[in-house]
Design a protein around this motif. Structure first.
Motif, PDB file in Angstrom:
ATOM      1  N   PRO A  45       0.914  -1.231   0.199  1.00 38.92           N
ATOM      2  CA  PRO A  45      -0.018  -0.128  -0.321  1.00 38.92           C
ATOM      3  C   PRO A  45       1.153   1.153   0.012  1.00 38.92           C
ATOM      4  CG  PRO A  45      -0.638  -1.438   1.719  1.00 38.92           C
ATOM      5  CD  PRO A  45       0.402  -2.018   0.856  1.00 38.92           C
ATOM      6  N   VAL A  46       0.818   2.650  -0.698  1.00 34.21           N
ATOM      7  CA  VAL A  46       0.794   3.783  -0.526  1.00 34.21           C
ATOM      8  C   VAL A  46       0.167   4.988  -0.189  1.00 34.21           C
ATOM      9  CG1 VAL A  46       1.992   4.756  -2.196  1.00 34.21           C
ATOM     10  CG2 VAL A  46       2.363   2.767  -2.881  1.00 34.21           C
ATOM     11  N   ASP A  47       0.475   5.682   0.404  1.00 33.55           N
ATOM     12  CA  ASP A  47      -0.281   6.436   0.977  1.00 33.55           C
ATOM     13  C   ASP A  47      -0.954   7.658  -0.258  1.00 33.55           C
ATOM     14  OD1 ASP A  47      -0.563   9.671   1.715  1.00 33.55           O
ATOM     15  OD2 ASP A  47      -0.917   8.626   3.473  1.00 33.55           O
ATOM     16  N   SER A  48      -1.995   7.635  -0.198  1.00 29.74           N
ATOM     17  CA  SER A  48      -3.472   8.144  -1.151  1.00 29.74           C
ATOM     18  C   SER A  48      -2.734   9.198  -1.737  1.00 29.74           C
ATOM     19  CB  SER A  48      -4.932   8.855  -0.500  1.00 29.74           C
ATOM     20  OG  SER A  48      -4.698   9.127   0.597  1.00 29.74           O
ATOM     21  N   THR A  49      -1.805   9.871  -0.555  1.00 34.70           N
ATOM     22  CA  THR A  49      -0.946  11.560  -1.355  1.00 34.70           C
ATOM     23  C   THR A  49       0.430  11.285  -2.157  1.00 34.70           C
ATOM     24  OG1 THR A  49       0.157  11.577   0.193  1.00 34.70           O
ATOM     25  CG2 THR A  49      -1.824  12.458   0.429  1.00 34.70           C
ATOM     26  N   GLU A  50       0.866   9.983  -1.828  1.00 35.53           N
ATOM     27  CA  GLU A  50       1.305   9.737  -3.121  1.00 35.53           C
ATOM     28  C   GLU A  50       1.341   8.792  -4.438  1.00 35.53           C
ATOM     29  OE1 GLU A  50       4.919   8.393  -0.597  1.00 35.53           O
ATOM     30  OE2 GLU A  50       4.585   9.683   0.616  1.00 35.53           O
ATOM     31  N   ARG A  51      -0.337   8.327  -4.484  1.00 38.71           N
ATOM     32  CA  ARG A  51      -0.192   7.108  -5.193  1.00 38.71           C
ATOM     33  C   ARG A  51       0.101   7.073  -6.814  1.00 38.71           C
ATOM     34  NH1 ARG A  51      -5.199   5.752  -2.535  1.00 38.71           N
ATOM     35  NH2 ARG A  51      -4.384   4.611  -0.697  1.00 38.71           N
ATOM     36  N   ALA A  52      -0.520   8.580  -6.976  1.00 39.78           N
ATOM     37  CA  ALA A  52      -0.207   9.662  -8.488  1.00 39.78           C
ATOM     38  C   ALA A  52       1.216   9.268  -8.969  1.00 39.78           C
ATOM     39  CB  ALA A  52      -0.883  10.221  -8.497  1.00 39.78           C
ATOM     40  N   ALA A  53       1.878   9.859  -8.016  1.00 37.81           N
ATOM     41  CA  ALA A  53       3.269   9.886  -8.409  1.00 37.81           C
ATOM     42  C   ALA A  53       3.664   8.600  -8.617  1.00 37.81           C
ATOM     43  CB  ALA A  53       4.190  10.656  -7.497  1.00 37.81           C
ATOM     44  N   THR A  54       3.450   7.421  -7.230  1.00 45.09           N
ATOM     45  CA  THR A  54       3.880   6.405  -7.419  1.00 45.09           C
ATOM     46  C   THR A  54       3.767   5.424  -8.521  1.00 45.09           C
ATOM     47  OG1 THR A  54       4.138   6.379  -5.274  1.00 45.09           O
ATOM     48  CG2 THR A  54       4.501   4.545  -5.595  1.00 45.09           C
ATOM     49  N   ARG A  55       2.341   5.524  -9.032  1.00 46.30           N
ATOM     50  CA  ARG A  55       1.677   4.712 -10.039  1.00 46.30           C
ATOM     51  C   ARG A  55       3.084   5.281 -11.415  1.00 46.30           C
ATOM     52  NH1 ARG A  55      -2.789   6.189  -9.410  1.00 46.30           N
ATOM     53  NH2 ARG A  55      -4.243   4.561  -8.280  1.00 46.30           N
ATOM     54  N   ALA A  56       2.601   6.728 -11.151  1.00 46.97           N
ATOM     55  CA  ALA A  56       3.850   6.721 -13.108  1.00 46.97           C
ATOM     56  C   ALA A  56       5.041   6.181 -12.904  1.00 46.97           C
ATOM     57  CB  ALA A  56       3.819   8.604 -12.927  1.00 46.97           C
ATOM     58  N   LEU A  57       5.749   6.534 -11.564  1.00 51.62           N
ATOM     59  CA  LEU A  57       7.453   6.190 -11.453  1.00 51.62           C
ATOM     60  C   LEU A  57       7.079   4.272 -11.622  1.00 51.62           C
ATOM     61  CD1 LEU A  57       9.975   7.067 -10.034  1.00 51.62           C
ATOM     62  CD2 LEU A  57       9.438   4.920  -8.860  1.00 51.62           C
ATOM     63  N   LEU A  58       6.339   3.421 -11.179  1.00 49.78           N
ATOM     64  CA  LEU A  58       6.456   2.623 -10.803  1.00 49.78           C
ATOM     65  C   LEU A  58       6.094   1.868 -12.641  1.00 49.78           C
ATOM     66  CD1 LEU A  58       4.220   0.926  -8.033  1.00 49.78           C
ATOM     67  CD2 LEU A  58       6.482   0.680  -8.384  1.00 49.78           C
ATOM     68  N   GLN A  59       5.647   2.485 -13.402  1.00 50.89           N
ATOM     69  CA  GLN A  59       5.121   2.125 -15.220  1.00 50.89           C
ATOM     70  C   GLN A  59       5.908   2.514 -15.743  1.00 50.89           C
ATOM     71  OE1 GLN A  59       1.075   4.013 -15.487  1.00 50.89           O
ATOM     72  NE2 GLN A  59      -0.007   2.901 -14.928  1.00 50.89           N
ATOM     73  N   ALA A  60       6.585   3.403 -15.407  1.00 53.44           N
ATOM     74  CA  ALA A  60       7.893   4.172 -16.064  1.00 53.44           C
ATOM     75  C   ALA A  60       9.217   3.336 -15.819  1.00 53.44           C
ATOM     76  CB  ALA A  60       7.995   5.986 -16.085  1.00 53.44           C
ATOM     77  N   ARG A  61       9.631   3.154 -14.388  1.00 56.21           N
ATOM     78  CA  ARG A  61      10.885   2.623 -14.250  1.00 56.21           C
ATOM     79  C   ARG A  61      11.095   1.091 -14.281  1.00 56.21           C
ATOM     80  NH1 ARG A  61      13.839   6.424 -10.437  1.00 56.21           N
ATOM     81  NH2 ARG A  61      16.003   4.310 -11.423  1.00 56.21           N
ATOM     82  N   ALA A  62       9.513   0.197 -12.827  1.00 53.61           N
ATOM     83  CA  ALA A  62       9.926  -0.638 -12.391  1.00 53.61           C
ATOM     84  C   ALA A  62       8.895  -1.835 -13.291  1.00 53.61           C
ATOM     85  CB  ALA A  62       9.048  -0.854 -10.949  1.00 53.61           C
TER      86      ALA A  62
END
Length: 67
Positions: free
Chosen positions: A10-27
């Motif tokens: 789980p990721v804090d809701s305030t960080e979700r969009a940025a985390t999703r973008a990074l995971l899609q682009a790099r992970a």
């Protein structure tokens, strides 16, 4: 166990969009490469358990393999 398992914690809701973008682009590309290599690996490698860990800390993605 045979196959692959992917866990995303789980990721804090305030960080979700940025985390999703990074995971899609790099992970996701890193994971795809690792899975592709695992499928092509010789039988000895495939018969032993392996783990590929990724960690996102302060916007930086790190990863390591564990056999």
């Amino acid at each position: 166990m045979v196959g692959f398992r992917i866990d995303v914690h789980p990721v804090d809701s305030t960080e979700r969009a940025a985390t999703r973008a990074l995971l899609q682009a790099r992970a996701r590309p890193q994971l795809h490469e690792w899975v592709t290599q695992a499928i092509a690996a010789d039988a000895t490698w495939r018969q032993a358990p392996h783990r590929h860990h990724g960690r996102l800390t302060a916007g930086q993605l790190t990863h390591r393999d564990e056999a």
